[in-house]
Design an enzyme around this catalytic site. Sequence first.
Site, PDB file in Angstrom:
ATOM      1  N   LYS A 193       0.819  -1.219   0.000  1.00  0.00           N
ATOM      2  CA  LYS A 193       0.000   0.000   0.000  1.00  0.00           C
ATOM      3  C   LYS A 193       0.851   1.267   0.000  1.00  0.00           C
ATOM      4  CE  LYS A 193      -4.232  -2.094   1.595  1.00  0.00           C
ATOM      5  NZ  LYS A 193      -3.825  -3.515   1.686  1.00  0.00           N
TER       6      LYS A 193
HETATM    7  C1  LIG Z   1      -4.426  -4.588   1.119  1.00  0.00           C
HETATM    8  C2  LIG Z   1      -3.656  -5.862   0.993  1.00  0.00           C
HETATM    9  C3  LIG Z   1      -4.041  -6.874   0.074  1.00  0.00           C
HETATM   10  C4  LIG Z   1      -5.278  -6.770  -0.785  1.00  0.00           C
HETATM   11  O1  LIG Z   1      -5.179  -5.793  -1.788  1.00  0.00           O
HETATM   12  P1  LIG Z   1      -6.470  -5.260  -2.573  1.00  0.00           P
HETATM   13  O2  LIG Z   1      -5.994  -4.144  -3.405  1.00  0.00           O
HETATM   14  O3  LIG Z   1      -7.454  -4.830  -1.517  1.00  0.00           O
HETATM   15  O4  LIG Z   1      -7.014  -6.390  -3.384  1.00  0.00           O
HETATM   16  C5  LIG Z   1      -3.216  -7.982  -0.036  1.00  0.00           C
HETATM   17  N1  LIG Z   1      -2.122  -8.137   0.731  1.00  0.00           N
HETATM   18  C6  LIG Z   1      -1.739  -7.202   1.632  1.00  0.00           C
HETATM   19  C7  LIG Z   1      -0.522  -7.440   2.447  1.00  0.00           C
HETATM   20  C8  LIG Z   1      -2.480  -6.024   1.795  1.00  0.00           C
HETATM   21  O5  LIG Z   1      -2.098  -5.104   2.686  1.00  0.00           O
END
Ligand SMILES: *Cc1c(COP(=O)(O)O)cnc(C)c1O
Length: 462
Positions: free
Chosen positions: A112
Amino acid sequence: MRYISTRGQAPALSFEEVVLTGMASDGGLYVPETVPQLSKEELADMAGCSYAEIAFRVMKPFVNGEIDDDTFRGLVKDAYATFSHDAVVPLNQLDANHFLLELFHGPTLAFKDVALQLLGRVLDHFLNKRGERAVIMGATSGDTGSAAIEGCRHCDNLDIFILHPHNRVSEVQRRQMTTVLADNVFNVAIEGNFDDAQAMVKASFANQDFLNGTRLVAVNSINWARIMAQIVYYVASAVAVGAPHREVSFSVPSANFGNVFAGYMAYQMGLPVKQFIIATNANDILHRTLAANDFSKQELAATLAPSMDIVVSSNFERLLFDAYERDGHAVAALLERFQEEPTALAEAPVAKLREKFASHSVDDATILEVIREAHHRTQEVLDPHTATGYRAAERARADAATPMITLATAHPAKFAEAVVKAGFPGVPLPPHMDDLLEREERYTVLPAELDAVQRFVAEQRR
Ligand SMILES: *Cc1c(COP(=O)(O)O)cnc(C)c1O
């Protein structure tokens, strides 16, 4: 370039407006009206470019000149200078044709950061230009909150309030948020669960009177700029393994569908992608929809891959809009039905999705097995989210000849519980975080009452 709503009833917006707005007024999500194209030559020219340069080239058409090129280049460069690896998102080759794309070298050790480091800077730029300030409110069960705080801590025009459920996030995740002592960062521990926190944030967006006219901005994955920033690593990694001269496939640990949707955008822009594999944990709405056309909610399960624990995938709506040939009324009708009862997609859209997407669901026991097995075969310790992607890549890939890139969405040290359960002694935090457990923390505990939270936000914002 204008942005339109997936439900067809909200006004079209510019890039600046779409970044400063969350959800569309008709309840839909914003998508670009037309998809900019990357030619074969443009893709080939990216070979050997820095990540920041590729990022600038891929995102430029979406920004549409609303930030001048030099300024935007600077924002992009600053955003990715916060990553601890010179390649920003290095590719790690696991075997003859399977690669891990390590998206976890940012400040909070999960993917993120890639989007939120940029989003904070873009927001601050627009607010500065307008002479405005804004408030960010978000609820988090973990990764999003810390990445948003890290992305906004240096933004003069933003105050950020992140609500987390008191005593219900892991110590590492809490400390990644509460040890950021910047004046514009406010951590609120809610005496309730994640849903209570989320409900208060939603209510605050629905009625913003408590802020007396100051803008409230959403940084969850419905914000278009987050998708835009994530398109870049699909392009960069594909080019690194031979695109545009050969096709590649991706396996993506998925929850709200923002990440894999960004990959689909890269494909629509002209990146030669053979297949997207959607990996889910036991919360498998995406897998059930793809595999069995069962588009229905199920109860939330708490799994070893907690950042993928969801009931509804909000960004799936963006893909549905495309699958339904951009018919906003049809999307709105489907999603209204979905809120009421189990439903299914129409035949044509589901067939269209299956041309490009496959899926696989991985339960907790299998996550542990995969962490052990992947280590045995490759010497890598995978985090539990990445483990779902690794297994899905093996089980659902269309062919062995196309390079497979599995997205590593978090650093294993961030999710030590699963790693220890899998039989490993744990993974040390990277050097820049090794004193995390000793750092000073700051947060405010509040009851799960909307009035108390809104009063706190109104009083504390600068
Ligand atoms: C947020 C997250 C996901 C999922 O991603 P999306 O964009 O919501 O599909 C997967 N793995 C981790 C470690 C995350 O923080």
